[in-house]
Write a protein that holds these residues in place. Structure first.
Motif, PDB file in Angstrom:
ATOM      1  N   ALA A  43     141.379 -58.604  14.564  1.00 50.75           N
ATOM      2  CA  ALA A  43     140.615 -57.397  14.863  1.00 50.75           C
ATOM      3  C   ALA A  43     139.163 -57.739  15.169  1.00 50.75           C
ATOM      4  N   SER A  44     138.621 -58.730  14.453  1.00 51.35           N
ATOM      5  CA  SER A  44     137.236 -59.137  14.687  1.00 51.35           C
ATOM      6  C   SER A  44     137.061 -59.684  16.099  1.00 51.35           C
ATOM      7  N   VAL A  45     138.004 -60.547  16.534  1.00 50.54           N
ATOM      8  CA  VAL A  45     137.916 -61.112  17.878  1.00 50.54           C
ATOM      9  C   VAL A  45     138.095 -60.008  18.920  1.00 50.54           C
ATOM     10  N   ALA A  46     139.075 -59.124  18.693  1.00 48.58           N
ATOM     11  CA  ALA A  46     139.324 -58.045  19.646  1.00 48.58           C
ATOM     12  C   ALA A  46     138.105 -57.133  19.764  1.00 48.58           C
ATOM     13  N   ALA A  47     137.487 -56.801  18.645  1.00 44.35           N
ATOM     14  CA  ALA A  47     136.305 -55.942  18.677  1.00 44.35           C
ATOM     15  C   ALA A  47     135.169 -56.631  19.438  1.00 44.35           C
ATOM     16  N   ILE A 104     142.927 -53.526  24.570  1.00 44.74           N
ATOM     17  CA  ILE A 104     143.591 -54.702  23.999  1.00 44.74           C
ATOM     18  C   ILE A 104     144.738 -54.264  23.093  1.00 44.74           C
ATOM     19  N   GLY A 105     145.891 -54.902  23.282  1.00 41.72           N
ATOM     20  CA  GLY A 105     147.030 -54.754  22.375  1.00 41.72           C
ATOM     21  C   GLY A 105     147.253 -56.057  21.633  1.00 41.72           C
ATOM     22  N   ILE A 106     147.552 -55.977  20.351  1.00 41.74           N
ATOM     23  CA  ILE A 106     147.656 -57.184  19.510  1.00 41.74           C
ATOM     24  C   ILE A 106     149.019 -57.215  18.839  1.00 41.74           C
ATOM     25  N   ARG A 123     155.713 -58.668  24.961  1.00 44.35           N
ATOM     26  CA  ARG A 123     156.160 -57.290  25.175  1.00 44.35           C
ATOM     27  C   ARG A 123     155.531 -56.344  24.156  1.00 44.35           C
ATOM     28  N   HIS A 124     155.481 -56.761  22.895  1.00 39.28           N
ATOM     29  CA  HIS A 124     154.922 -55.890  21.856  1.00 39.28           C
ATOM     30  C   HIS A 124     153.417 -55.709  22.013  1.00 39.28           C
ATOM     31  N   SER A 125     152.714 -56.775  22.399  1.00 43.15           N
ATOM     32  CA  SER A 125     151.272 -56.619  22.623  1.00 43.15           C
ATOM     33  C   SER A 125     151.008 -55.727  23.828  1.00 43.15           C
ATOM     34  N   ASP A 126     151.881 -55.817  24.847  1.00 42.43           N
ATOM     35  CA  ASP A 126     151.762 -54.959  26.028  1.00 42.43           C
ATOM     36  C   ASP A 126     151.960 -53.492  25.634  1.00 42.43           C
ATOM     37  N   ARG A 147     144.358 -52.144  19.678  1.00 44.32           N
ATOM     38  CA  ARG A 147     145.363 -51.546  18.792  1.00 44.32           C
ATOM     39  C   ARG A 147     146.417 -52.586  18.455  1.00 44.32           C
ATOM     40  N   PHE A 148     146.852 -52.581  17.193  1.00 48.08           N
ATOM     41  CA  PHE A 148     147.918 -53.477  16.763  1.00 48.08           C
ATOM     42  C   PHE A 148     149.273 -52.851  17.074  1.00 48.08           C
ATOM     43  N   PHE A 149     150.260 -53.713  17.285  1.00 44.54           N
ATOM     44  CA  PHE A 149     151.616 -53.236  17.561  1.00 44.54           C
ATOM     45  C   PHE A 149     152.194 -52.538  16.331  1.00 44.54           C
TER      46      PHE A 149
END
Length: 904
Positions: free
Chosen positions: A561-565, A588-590, A605-608, A623-625
């Motif tokens: 989450a830190s990297v994504a933010a 971003i999807g994680i 697929r799940h991150s997409d 957002r996380f999967f």
């Protein structure tokens, strides 16, 4: 070995080949036929096994369908029993029919029979007063106190004259309050309701599906050609019920005691778990084996052709071997020509003689001959190179490795490889293909310069693994490296995080500023992304404006989450391309390994999925999967599939909501509203399937169905002698903007002979936002048909006064949101008055949608609103009830505030 000896040896070998070639062809033909026959037998066995599996599966599915369907009849008869015993009202069946029961064409007869066998009530008036006391079903219930449902074959008298077909009879005992026999409930249902479960296409040619009673003579069939037969007719099913004596099973039935037409079939059966019924499915054995038979014929023909070719090749090989004997005698002249050719070729050629010690071991090689090209590769001349030893020429270049290669070639007789040459200023070649052939006590060496080809291969490999524009890894290279990384992480129990990044608003930059600016923006985005990550992390351009980032290792969601933010924040800063700033964000999807997936495909697929979910909720976030996201997509996919089936199986129907004159209450028009009646889900609310139909494009198909059904209903009402009023049909924005509405509408009107005066088209404001020329052309085409055009849900879109003036619409339908505000605020009334005044100034009539109260109707009359529509006047009703309204004509008393009919 001399050249002449070599020629003699080759000639002897070719003499042997004269006989070997035909013998080899015969052996190959035999092997080919054995393989062909074995394969044909295996295909036949597989087809037979598959037919048995299919018959068993179809029988099981058919039994479940029959059990559910008969269960519905069980509930209906139980409800009839309860209702009759409670009130014994002779008008019960008529009342239930008015409430929508027994309207399905499958209900042939529904009747109440008293204790003396006389029909007291019936959906078929001709049966009233008939004496049914002699029927076995009546005798059964009279003699048995059980109130359980009885299922059997219906007598011929229950079949309508001229319709044919067969009926399944459901009966249930009626009791007095003292549990004495009081008659029966009788219901005869079209057997096709139970036999049409399996489609003719599924059964295949010669297939048959049947419903049989475990007890009694009930037997109903459905054939693959769509025909159905009743007991006593031309049925196919064997009369021997012992064929399906067990609870379930599959067997091959053939011969004289089998099916009536003598055709062999694989019969699958399953007894109902709740009722004395058997579901049977017979699949044509010949049809099931047709593919295997066709494969055998094809394989046989192919084997014949290949065998002939092999024999021809054997004969040709024998002939060629004989010719080779003659050709090889000319080898000496060919060798001389070859020596001449080596001097003019691009390849280096060397003859190296082995140098041996006293024990016969090879210690070195001496160059006894070469061409100028071969000497050039070593930076020497031919005169200098010839006579030199291999150890002298390759000193400090190859060392013992080269000498070992030459020794291996001497041992094996042949050696070939591609070799990268040492970096040395003396060599004029970087990559070479070496071919070493032993000749007596030496080697014939050919050295081909493949430096340019290797450089090209290196460039191709780099292009395959590195994105040309951004310099990042390609999608292929990233996914190819993932299995090893995941295996390493799995072994060390380390966590990973996969970030799926999509650039927001990138398409707008590409469309407005061109692809060159878009490419520069992608390069800048890749550089900014790399600057935010660690050296151990991996980055790839997944495609277009999408990137993948693998955080390796990752300690958990907090770090991801830190990297994504950090990425979202960095991409929130506009990019300077040339002299312009371009604002593009990042969504971003994680997905986390191993929690959200064990392989690369699942993680991507799940991150997409997570990325798109976040993007739909608002761009510029991560957002996380969540598995619920996938479940939602699956549910959406299932509903879409069911909608496709609904279109195919005609599950959509129309209800109609009247529109009346605000002053007089006279019925002026009605709006056609689509409803979906699913056989398992029941009635699906429009709010559930219309948005999905809009997003998937199926709304166009549904819209065409609505047009066809509305025109067909108008034709049916006309045949019934009704005093018709126009029907307004909603056209979705996608259906309108795609075009073709005019063509489909004109075809339906012509097909059902419906005049244009009975059709009105409702188009929302949003459908008219776009290319004005195309919109005007489509509206003009519709107007040319003579139909009226409505602006639907006015106030929810972005129509301007000038736009409405150009479009020349006939009616303005004000959205229910404004009607609701009429009694709540002064502003609501003022705003509605402005709409009415504007519409009247443009020559348009005004319809108020969503009128639900007396107060709203009174205010609308005071505002000079032309027409009203809503629950206060009438709810949407089926076609039958709409016919009654057309007969009454006035749904509100003139000037009255209270409607005569509130709802239906």
């Amino acid at each position: 070995m001399s050249i002449h000896a070599a020629v003699r040896t080759a000639s002897r070998t070719n003499r042997y080949l004269v006989f070997i070639w035909p013998l080899l062809a015969l052996l190959l033909c035999a092997a080919l036929w054995i393989a062909t026959v074995l394969r044909a037998e295996a295909e036949r066995a597989r087809a037979d096994t598959q037919a048995r599996k299919d018959a068993g599966a179809y029988a099981e599915a058919y039994e479940q369908y029959i059990t559910r369907s008969v269960g519905q009849m069980d509930q209906v008869t139980m409800q009839l029993k309860f209702s009759w015993e409670k009130g014994r009202d002779p008008g019960l069946l008529d009342e239930l029919r008015r409430d929508g029961m027994f309207t399905d064409a499958a209900f042939g007869v529904v009747a109440i029979v008293d204790r003396d066998g006389m029909v007291q009530a019936s959906t078929r008036p001709a049966l009233l007063g008939s004496d049914l006391s002699a029927g076995p079903y009546f005798v059964h219930h009279r003699n048995h106190i059980s109130t359980a449902l009885r299922v059997g074959a219906a007598p011929p008298r229950f079949v309508k004259e001229g319709e044919g077909g067969e009926l399944v009879l459901f009966t249930r005992r009626l009791d007095t309050r003292d549990d004495e026999f009081d008659g029966i409930v009788l219901m005869a249902v079209d057997a096709r309701y139970f036999t049409s479960f399996v489609s003719p296409a599924t059964l295949g040619a010669g297939g048959v599906a049947a419903l049989a009673g475990s007890e009694g003579r009930l037997r109903a069939e459905q054939h693959s050609d769509g025909s159905a037969f009743r007991d006593g007719g031309a049925r196919l099913l064997p009369a021997r019920a012992e064929l399906w004596a067990g609870d379930h099973g599959v067997r091959l039935v053939q011969g004289q005691d089998g099916f009536a037409d003598g055709q062999a079939r694989v019969l699958g059966w399953r007894h109902s778990s709740a009722y004395p019924l058997v579901a049977l499915v017979g699949l044509s054995h010949t049809n099931a084996l047709a593919a295997a038979q066709a494969a055998w014929i094809d394989s046989r023909d192919r084997a014949i052709a290949i065998g002939a070719c092999l024999l021809l090749l054997g004969a040709a090989g024998s002939v060629l071997a004989r010719r080779a004997v003659l050709r090889e005698r000319e080898q000496e002249e060919v060798q001389r020509a070859y020596r001449t050719a080596t001097e003019s070729g691009n390849d280096g050629f060397y003859m190296a003689a082995a140098v041996r010690d006293r024990e016969g071991d090879i210690t070195d090689f001496r160059i006894v001959d070469c061409n100028e090209r071969g000497a050039f590769f070593y930076g020497l001349t031919r005169a200098t190179l010839v006579g030199s030893s291999l150890s002298q020429v390759d000193s400090a270049l190859f060392g013992e490795a080269l000498l070992d290669t030459y020794r291996k070639a001497m041992d094996s007789g042949f050696y070939e490889d591609d070799r990268k040459m040492p970096l040395d200023n003396r060599l004029n070649i970087s990559w070479g293909r070496r071919r070493l052939v032993r000749v007596e006590n030496g080697l014939a060496v050919t050295l081909q310069d493949i430096s340019e080809r290797k450089a090209h291969e290196t460039q191709l490999e780099r292009l395959a693994n590195e994105d040309v524009l951004t310099g990042l890894a390609t999608r292929h290279a990233f996914l190819a490296a993932m299995p090893a990384i995941l295996a390493q992480a799995r072994g060390s129990e380390a966590g990973l995080a996969l970030l799926f990044i999509d650039l927001d608003e990138f398409k707008q930059v590409n469309d407005t500023h061109g692809h060159a600016t878009g490419d520069l923006l992608l390069k800048s985005a890749a550089g900014r992304l790399l600057s935010l990550l660690r050296p151990t992390d991996r980055v790839a351009r997944f495609g277009g404006d999408e990137f993948l980032v693998l955080l390796h290792p990752c300690e958990g969601e907090r770090q991801a989450a830190s990297v994504a933010a950090r990425i979202v924040e960095a991409f929130g800063v506009p990019f300077l391309i040339g002299d312009e700033l371009h604002a593009v964000g990042a969504s971003i999807g994680i997905s986390m390994f191993p929690r959200d997936g064990q392989d690369a495909e699942t993680l991507v697929r799940h991150s997409d999925i997570a990325m798109y979910a976040g993007k739909n909720e608002g761009k510029g976030q991560y957002r996380f999967f969540d598995p619920a996201l996938s479940n939602g997509l699956n549910a959406r996919a299932r509903l879409k599939q069911r909608m496709l089936e609904a279109i195919e199986h005609d599950q959509f129907l129309l209800h109609y909501q009247p529109r009346v004159d605000a002053r007089s209450g006279e019925l002026l028009s009605m709006e056609a509203l689509v409803r979906w009646r699913h056989p398992e889900l029941g009635v699906v609310a429009p709010g559930e399937f219309i948005p999905l139909a809009e997003s998937t494009g199926l709304i166009r198909n549904i819209g065409e169905i609505v047009i066809d059904k509305a025109c067909a209903q108008l034709a049916a009402w006309r045949e019934a002698g009704a005093d018709l009023v126009p029907v307004s049909i909603n056209v979705s924005p996608k259906q309108f903007l795609r075009g073709g509405v005019q063509r489909h509408l004109s075809g339906a009107m012509a097909r059902h002979r419906v005049p244009a005066s009975l059709i009105e088209i409702e188009i929302t404001e949003s459908a008219m936002m776009g290319d004005h020329d195309e919109i005007l052309a489509e509206l003009a085409a519709l107007r040319a048909l003579g139909v009226k055009l409505h602006v639907d849900d006015f106030g929810t879109g972005y129509s301007s006064l000038s736009q409405l003036q150009r479009l020349k619409m006939d009616v303005l339908k004000v959205d229910r949101a404004f009607t609701t505000e009429l009694g709540n605020s002064k502003e609501g009334r003022v705003f509605f008055q402005a709409i009415v005044s504007m519409a009247h100034a443009l020559g348009m009539s005004v319809v108020a949608e969503g009128v639900e109260t007396e107060e709203q109707l009174e205010i609308l009359r005071g505002l000079d609103c032309n027409e009203v529509q809503g629950y206060y006047i009438a709810r949407p009703v089926p076609a039958g009830e709409m016919l009654q309204m057309m007969g009454r004509r006035f749904l509100l008393a003139p000037g009255s505030l209270a409607p005569e009919v509130v709802s239906f």
